[in-house]
Design a protein around this motif. Structure first.
Motif, mmCIF file in Angstrom:
data_model
loop_
_atom_site.group_PDB
_atom_site.id
_atom_site.type_symbol
_atom_site.label_atom_id
_atom_site.label_comp_id
_atom_site.label_asym_id
_atom_site.label_seq_id
_atom_site.Cartn_x
_atom_site.Cartn_y
_atom_site.Cartn_z
ATOM 1 N N VAL A 60 1.427 -7.256 5.082
ATOM 2 C CA VAL A 60 1.075 -5.946 4.528
ATOM 3 C C VAL A 60 2.271 -5.016 4.680
ATOM 4 N N SER A 99 3.060 -1.009 4.127
ATOM 5 C CA SER A 99 2.275 0.204 3.906
ATOM 6 C C SER A 99 3.058 1.472 4.206
ATOM 7 N N GLY A 113 -6.361 -0.404 0.028
ATOM 8 C CA GLY A 113 -5.616 -1.446 0.720
ATOM 9 C C GLY A 113 -6.478 -2.216 1.701
ATOM 10 N N VAL A 160 0.860 -1.179 0.000
ATOM 11 C CA VAL A 160 0.000 0.000 0.000
ATOM 12 C C VAL A 160 0.900 1.235 0.000
#
Length: 442
Positions: free
Chosen positions: A71, A73, A59, A29
């Motif tokens: 993840v 980000s 996301g 993300v």
């Protein structure tokens, strides 16, 4: 360096970016497109499946739909920032345990503390290198598995899909047990042969999904090539056939995985050469039959229960009587880290191309690193074409000549055959035969 028009990447089960028989999924993300694209390329080169989102809202939707294994980000983003994304993930029972790493230029102590208080697992400060990114990714994945999460959330979803799919293969004479993996044109299942109970790998092409006849042609070609080979270091093929909707190949199943898993625990130089020796014998046989494998890599070197090695996956192999150039112009077939210079340049390949791939594997087994690494695919291929591999450390200097001959840029100046490699190894290190005997007598 406009080298790439099309690339057939072939990662598979057993590579580090797979969990069991499921490729690990990472969600990136990041609102800055150049950073997002670069991170995605690095991860895909390592074999990960990657989802990309330009802000926290997108996301969050992707995380809830796919439940990735990790993840990555940014913090400062429009619509929904990284802190808001993390807070939303931790508040949802379905995503609360997802491993989460921030990629951020905001590395002040107060910012890091805020992220950690919200539940972040790690921080990577921008700018970061490829090695820094991968080190953080692998550390978090290993930590997650060490905590006893035996199946990551993304893999758990895929496992459910496998259970459904496995029951519907419909190949007469075989009881399908589970899905092992999938590629660009086919799926592979663990199956039990009904007449004798033998566990086999069942490779299936669903002709309903592939209107392009080239897929079926390539599938049939794989069987036709493998059927010609009868060698102890090549996977055995048992049967093939067709239903109204499918084509299938039944072949040897390897419950002990591939050599990459063995490499992770460490191999001595002599053990490494014992592996290369067996692959060299296999290549000697297939090259004598006029076959070029084109995708020799650790993931395609399987371990039998007796410790011997078997070469698998002839899905992109070619026979010399075919035109090796018939691959689409500019298409690059193979796996980037193990690709010969001529493959990387999209030029015709030969038996010498397989020799180069084997040399890369030997280099990696001895040094525990690949000879070439890069943050983009184009730079990686450029290095294969133009740059000499880093010389071995002094403690491995005795193997430098072997490496130099295997990895020469000019195909005409490499070892002339697999048997030539085998003879060189046995002549230079007679103890390899003792190690090989010990490996294959387990």
């Amino acid at each position: 360096m406009g080298l790439v028009k099309r690339l057939c990447l072939r990662p598979g089960p057993g590579s580090p970016a797979w969990y069991g028989d499921t490729r690990m999924l990472i969600l990136v993300v990041e609102d800055e497109a150049s950073i997002r694209d670069n991170v995605g390329r690095i991860l895909r080169l390592e074999g990960f499946e990657v989802l990309e989102a330009e802000n926290g809202r997108v996301g969050l939707d992707l995380a809830r739909a796919h439940r990735p294994d990790l993840v990555l980000s940014d913090v400062m983003m429009p619509v929904m920032d990284g802190h808001q994304l993390l807070e939303a993930l931790r508040a949802d029972p379905l995503t609360t345990a997802l491993p989460f790493i921030f990629l951020s230029a905001r590395t002040e102590r107060t910012d890091r503390r805020k992220g950690m208080n919200l539940g972040a697992d790690d921080y990577i400060g921008k700018p970061f290198s490829r090695d820094e990114l991968l080190e953080a990714v692998w550390a978090r994945i290993k930590r997650t598995q060490a905590l006893g999460l035996s199946v990551p959330s993304g893999a758990a979803l895929a496992a459910g899909e496998r259970a459904t799919t496995a029951a519907n293969t419909g190949i007469k004479g075989y009881q399908t047990l589970k899905k092992l993996g999938s590629g660009g044109m086919s799926e592979v299942f663990l199956a039990r042969r009904e007449h004798d109970g033998l566990e086999v790998a069942l490779k299936i092409l669903d002709t309903r999904k592939h209107n392009d006849t080239s897929f079926l042609h390539r599938f049939i070609q794989e069987y036709a090539l493998m059927e010609q080979v009868n060698h102890p270091n090549v996977a055995r093929i048992f049967d093939h056939g067709f239903t109204d909707e499918q084509a299938f190949i039944s072949m040897e199943y390897f419950s002990h995985g591939d050599i990459r898993q063995r490499m992770a625990s460490g191999l001595s130089p002599l053990e490494s050469m014992a592996v290369v020796l067996q692959v060299a014998w296999a290549l000697s046989q297939i090259h004598a039959l006029g076959i070029v494998h084109r995708d020799v890599k650790p993931d395609n070197l399987m371990l039998r229960a007796n410790g011997s090695i078997a070469l698998i996956d002839f899905g992109v192999a070619k026979h010399s009587q075919q035109q090796l150039e018939q691959t689409q112009h500019g298409e690059i077939v193979g796996s980037p880290h193990y690709m010969s210079p001529e493959q990387a340049a999209g030029k015709p390949v030969s038996a010498a191309s397989d020799i180069y791939c084997l040399g890369v594997i030997l280099y990696e087994m001895i040094t525990r690193r690949r000879p070439f690494a890069a943050e983009t695919l184009e730079v990686l291929l450029y290095k294969h074409i133009h740059e000499a591999p880093p010389p071995l450390e002094t403690k491995f200097a005795e193997f430098q000549g072997l490496i130099d001959l295997a990895l020469h840029k000019d195909p005409q100046r490499r070892f002339t055959s697999g048997q030539a490699i085998a003879d060189y190894i046995i002549g230079g290190w007679p103890d390899v035969m003792r190690v090989l005997k010990a490996q294959t007598s387990k």
